[in-house]
Design an enzyme around this catalytic site. Structure first.
Site, short mmCIF file in Angstrom:
data_model
loop_
_atom_site.label_atom_id
_atom_site.label_comp_id
_atom_site.label_asym_id
_atom_site.label_seq_id
_atom_site.Cartn_x
_atom_site.Cartn_y
_atom_site.Cartn_z
CG HIS A 33 -25.08 49.41 31.07
ND1 HIS A 33 -24.63 50.70 31.22
CD2 HIS A 33 -26.16 49.31 31.89
CE1 HIS A 33 -25.41 51.36 32.06
NE2 HIS A 33 -26.36 50.52 32.48
CG HIS A 35 -25.96 48.78 37.34
ND1 HIS A 35 -25.28 49.93 37.00
CD2 HIS A 35 -27.06 48.77 36.54
CE1 HIS A 35 -25.94 50.59 36.06
NE2 HIS A 35 -27.03 49.90 35.76
CB THR A 79 -27.75 56.91 40.89
OG1 THR A 79 -28.95 56.13 40.76
CG2 THR A 79 -27.32 57.45 39.55
NE ARG A 132 -36.32 57.39 35.29
CZ ARG A 132 -35.50 56.36 35.33
NH1 ARG A 132 -35.16 55.82 36.48
NH2 ARG A 132 -35.00 55.86 34.22
CE1 TYR A 159 -30.19 56.21 30.77
CE2 TYR A 159 -30.10 56.11 33.16
CZ TYR A 159 -30.74 55.83 31.97
OH TYR A 159 -31.95 55.15 31.98
CG HIS A 183 -29.61 52.63 28.51
ND1 HIS A 183 -28.70 51.60 28.52
CD2 HIS A 183 -29.84 52.93 29.82
CE1 HIS A 183 -28.38 51.30 29.79
NE2 HIS A 183 -29.07 52.09 30.59
CG ASP A 252 -29.69 48.35 32.77
OD1 ASP A 252 -28.75 48.83 33.43
OD2 ASP A 252 -30.86 48.77 32.86
#
Ligand code: 0GY
Length: 298
Positions: A33, A35, A79, A132, A159, A183, A252
């Site tokens: 995981h 990005h 996102t 959010r 998620y 997570h 992450d």
């Protein structure tokens, strides 16, 4: 070239100089995981994004992979890039078969676009319910996207916040693919591991053998904080020991939206032997499970 976007004023950039972990991952270990962000002047951030990060490109990700002792990455579309998966695909193509991807798609996506993504190494799509980060949609929206990727054998990554699990139970438990939860479903770690909140999550895995969990993000879930993240460890360890064939681990990196602190990635790696205390559990978590899901499946 001049950056097209200004990062958010309160954005915390990834750690510039992480420590070398004491823990040495087994050969073949996968960071499942992480990005890539931009660079924004080449891969613009999406107009509908809810945050603008500091660029965090593929070269930096691959350097961190090598430094931490990993061999492979699973790169998850963030996102801030919306459903334009160009930065993700660019990283996959540069990774020499050492990365796989999880994309974000929207209903208009063509079969040819999906086939190109598959050829680049995409093996799943992510449904994000965190308010959010996105504006969540009704269940049928996600069912439609699931149908679109069925022929490619892709799985679904979800998620969500802990409270969403009960609300979306019917959707989550009826998805026909492997379902990977990010997570640990974001538990409230001030509550006991066997309290009602996390009990619902463990029931989700116990009753549905297609459901997996990433035992990631102590830095995001912890109240006690770094470098030990002691309050998160029992939750992750419980999942690793109870469902050893259905857990994944990831850094992450570059840790979007961290506000309390920016983790030292080396310290995060040193949490691994505390959540997976035997060689066998570590090998399954870091090697066997991610290889099965991302490299061997198709
Ligand atoms: C994560 C967590 C977060 C962000 C995203 O795609 C994203 O923007 O996933 C977050 O802010 O909690 O998994 O990186």
């Amino acid at each position: 070239m001049t950056a097209t976007f200004q990062p958010d004023a309160d954005w915390l950039a990834f750690h510039p100089d992480p420590s070398k972990p004491s823990y040495v991952p087994p050969p073949g270990a996968v960071d499942a995981h992480c990005h890539v962000f931009g660079p924004g002047d080449i891969f613009p951030y999406a107009p509908e994004r809810k945050y603008t990060p500091v660029d965090a490109g593929k070269e930096q990700l691959f350097a961190l992979r090598d430094f931490l002792g990993f061999e492979r990455n699973v790169i998850v579309q963030a996102t801030c890039h919306g459903a334009d998966n160009s930065a993700l695909v660019d990283a996959l193509l540069a990774a020499d078969d050492r990365a796989r991807g999880v994309a974000t798609i929207r209903p208009g996506v063509s079969r040819a676009e999906l086939a190109d993504m598959h050829a680049a190494g995409v093996r799943g799509i992510r449904f994000n319910f965190v308010k959010r980060l996105v504006d969540p949609k009704p269940d049928d929206y996600y069912r439609g996207l699931t149908d679109l990727v069925a022929e490619f054998g892709w799985h679904i990554v979800v998620y969500f916040e802990a409270a969403d699990l009960a609300e979306r139970w019917q959707l989550f438990t009826s998805l026909p693919t492997t379902v990977v939860v990010d997570h640990m479903g974001r538990p409230d770690v001030s509550q006991p591991v066997d309290g009602p909140g996390f009990a619902l999550f463990t029931r989700f895995l116990r009753e549905h053998e297609n459901v997996w969990s990433k035992v990631s993000c102590p830095e995001r879930l912890s109240i006690s904080g770094p470098p030990d993240y002691a309050d998160v460890v029992p939750f992750a360890r419980h999942l690793v020991e109870t469902f050893p064939g259905r857990v994944l681990w990831g850094t992450d990196w570059p840790h979007p939206n961290m506000k309390s602190h920016m983790p030292d990635d080396g310290a995060l790696v040193d949490v691994i032997p505390r959540i997976a205390p035997t060689d066998d559990l570590q090998r399954r978590l870091l090697v066997d499970n991610p290889l099965r899901l991302y490299w061997e499946a198709s």
